[in-house]
Motif scaffolding. Sequence first.
Motif, PDB file in Angstrom:
ATOM      1  N   ARG A 111     -25.172  91.436 -19.399  1.00 56.18           N
ATOM      2  CA  ARG A 111     -25.989  92.110 -18.403  1.00 56.18           C
ATOM      3  C   ARG A 111     -26.369  93.499 -18.923  1.00 56.18           C
ATOM      4  NH1 ARG A 111     -27.674  88.804 -14.112  1.00 56.18           N
ATOM      5  NH2 ARG A 111     -25.910  87.888 -13.017  1.00 56.18           N
ATOM      6  N   GLU A 134     -18.408  86.835 -11.802  1.00 54.33           N
ATOM      7  CA  GLU A 134     -18.583  88.171 -12.384  1.00 54.33           C
ATOM      8  C   GLU A 134     -17.890  89.247 -11.537  1.00 54.33           C
ATOM      9  OE1 GLU A 134     -22.439  88.611 -14.800  1.00 54.33           O
ATOM     10  OE2 GLU A 134     -23.031  87.420 -13.058  1.00 54.33           O
ATOM     11  N   TYR A 194     -23.342  95.606  -2.255  1.00 54.84           N
ATOM     12  CA  TYR A 194     -23.796  95.487  -3.641  1.00 54.84           C
ATOM     13  C   TYR A 194     -25.153  94.801  -3.616  1.00 54.84           C
ATOM     14  CZ  TYR A 194     -22.056  90.624  -3.448  1.00 54.84           C
ATOM     15  OH  TYR A 194     -21.815  89.322  -3.094  1.00 54.84           O
ATOM     16  N   GLY A 197     -27.050  91.826  -4.852  1.00 55.34           N
ATOM     17  CA  GLY A 197     -26.879  90.465  -5.338  1.00 55.34           C
ATOM     18  C   GLY A 197     -26.903  89.563  -4.116  1.00 55.34           C
ATOM     19  N   HIS A 216     -18.776  93.161  -7.553  1.00 52.47           N
ATOM     20  CA  HIS A 216     -19.515  92.139  -8.302  1.00 52.47           C
ATOM     21  C   HIS A 216     -20.727  92.784  -8.969  1.00 52.47           C
ATOM     22  CE1 HIS A 216     -17.333  88.564  -6.886  1.00 52.47           C
ATOM     23  NE2 HIS A 216     -17.238  89.213  -5.729  1.00 52.47           N
ATOM     24  N   ASN A 217     -21.056  92.247 -10.146  1.00 55.30           N
ATOM     25  CA  ASN A 217     -22.236  92.685 -10.888  1.00 55.30           C
ATOM     26  C   ASN A 217     -22.049  94.132 -11.365  1.00 55.30           C
ATOM     27  OD1 ASN A 217     -23.186  90.107 -10.191  1.00 55.30           O
ATOM     28  ND2 ASN A 217     -24.198  90.881  -8.362  1.00 55.30           N
ATOM     29  N   ASP A 218     -23.083  94.966 -11.262  1.00 54.78           N
ATOM     30  CA  ASP A 218     -22.978  96.340 -11.734  1.00 54.78           C
ATOM     31  C   ASP A 218     -21.840  97.060 -11.008  1.00 54.78           C
ATOM     32  OD1 ASP A 218     -23.432  98.792 -12.898  1.00 54.78           O
ATOM     33  OD2 ASP A 218     -25.509  98.963 -12.244  1.00 54.78           O
TER      34      ASP A 218
END
Length: 310
Positions: free
Chosen positions: A9, A47, A210, A212, A252-254
């Motif tokens: 990512r 993730e 977040y 997403g 989650h994610n960034d």
Amino acid sequence: MKWKTPEPRPYYNKYKKRDILNGNDWFECYELPGDIYGICEPQHLQEVNMFLIFGTQNALLLDTGMGICDSRPLVQELCEGYYGHPVDLTDTLQVVNCHAHFDHTGGNHRYHEVFAVDVPLVRRQAEKGVPHMPLAGQADEDMFLFGYPKGFNPEDYCVRPYRFIPCEDGHRFELGERVVEFIATPGHTEDHAMLYDHREGILFAGDMIYFGAIYAQFDNDILGHSNLDQYIESLNRIKSRCKGLKKIYVSHNDFITDPSAIDVIIHAMEDVRAGKPEGEALHDEKYGYYMDPPTMKQYFFDGFSIIAGR
């Protein structure tokens, strides 16, 4: 969505990656502002992010990940590297769950005790774990970016019992020149909680803030119960309670998002609750979970979506 391509990512490029010895070719670790390490599992579709927060006297680990690989040797390595001497994690580390979903509690049994909201969902899981059957889809090889990690048996994947310590809203973890407050925030699940770092103005928002796919559809005794009214109420309470908020660290994610995300998500949740967007029937099985309502829909907004059984 990047899934099933080898490129990482792009947001990971914003952070300094830390070289680690005990990553098992599974975990990655990044140095984040505020004496915090972000530990992630980017090879699984979830993730998920864990956060290791350091004070002068001890450290706090928010969540233990999926349990696919053992995070404890890595946490030991990071604590000893930070403090500059051998440490006993039983004395040095406090472990907290933001909520009881498998991707946050899968490694709980490897730690001496875990703090969480005291509700039946958490008590059941701590006593009995979560069996393989409801989680079997998460162990499907298609959920893994590069196949199964060494030593992982997908047929054995489950959440094992662990020692649970009830934690009340407002409890303060004293880490030494650093105070992290535990805030109960039901909505995603009935046991969801966030942490607020008063020194740094950092909110650890778990699965409720977040960009997403945001989940608000759970309605069973394995994965808990979502509630849009509570979700909105919890986010509004965070706005009034976390004075001096500067950054939000998400699970989650960034790793990091801006506090403005709170209002964006509140407004979207209010629209879903009011029935304004139509939503689309959820056809992608990757976004589905055990016993999801058959009426589940995905509501799309700018840069994120809300999944709800409406």
